[in-house]
Design a protein around this motif. Sequence first.
Motif: not given
Length: 425
Positions: A16-17, A19, A223, A317-318, A321-322
């Motif tokens: 994931a990005v 975070f 999200t 987006h982050q 992903q989290y």
Amino acid sequence: MTPITRAEPIAAEEAAVPFDAAKVKACFPIFFDNALTRKLSYLDNAATSQKPLSVLQAMDNAVRSYCSPVHRGFYPIAEQSTQRYEQARQTLTDFISAKTSASIIFNASATDGINQIAKGFLLPRLSAGQNVWVTRMEHHANYLPWLFVCDKAGANLRIIELSDNGELDIDGAHGLFADNTAMIALSHTSNVLGTNNDVYALCKKAREHDIPILIDAAQAMVTHSLDVESLSCDFLVFSAHKMFGPTGIGLLYIAPHRLGDVQPLRLGGGMVDFTADTFAQTIWSEPPYCFEAGSPNLAGAIGFAAACEFVNAIGQHQAKQYISSLALQLYQALLDFDRVKLLTPLKHVSSGIISFYHDDIHAHDLAHIMGDAGVAVRAGHHCAQPLLAHFNVNSTVRASISVYNTPEDIVALITALRHAQTVFA
């Protein structure tokens, strides 16, 4: 759709990005200022979310520093409150990429917005024999208002059913885009299944057939970045309290070309330019003000705007992903329980919503035991009884994950579930 039990291990998604979960959680005072919640694993975010300090401070400042009537005073503090209220509207306008702030109506909730459109837009133009389409996965808020207006007008409420993979069976919804379809209303994200619907494709198809369409985006705003101009929906609703804002305030978006088609439902001060002795001679204010009768919710609007700014600061987006990474962890862990049935499709765990039930333990008992262990989940029909009836179950446990949750919260839920099984063994 067949509930999922055990399966092969799920391969982890790509990394994931980055975070900073600890930094994000530190923004929420409830996890640090209250002895009851310092060790709380709060997994009921689909119902309501916690509030970051920035939102609380913005609301506190509104009440402390410039609390005065909005749109009603000519003295400096009243002008300031009006300016801040309209700045909040502009923040929401930008948040969903709306063309004009006239399309942004503050109201009590997403439910309030749906009722406004069902009764103030559809009912006056709905005829006997016409069809109104909703989906099997709708929350009661996006089901009952349409059922009501259909009953009043002699129209038919039609259901877009589910396919075996837990998604909408659009191909099986015969007549969905027919000439006798008066309205389509659907959720962006199911509050029970977590299924994310392809609202862009459905709105495009509805536009081709000139069918009005409403999107309930209440579960999507943390999200998903929504652009209502690209989406090309007629109406969209969501609430502040599910995206880190205050309770008691929501947003109704009305596309510019529909603003003149919606009749105000709440009548009173602040929404009328001229009140005559007859209703026909009374002149409403221009949108959005004609839809906001009564004293505006200043603190709510300020908190709503601050919540949008918080979401933007995190990055949708982050956040997705989290949340998805934690949901995959929970999903995989639940597959190890032979008696647990999962309703949420694996493809849609990125919503962070995972619903399940236990063959031997009632959902309410599970939720109670988890609550005693400091794990907050929801149990029941989740205001989606037509959906649960589809699965032949009365209630499920729903865990819903947000940005302040951690892997430890997932472990806490699984530990509590194991304990529940020993209690009922």
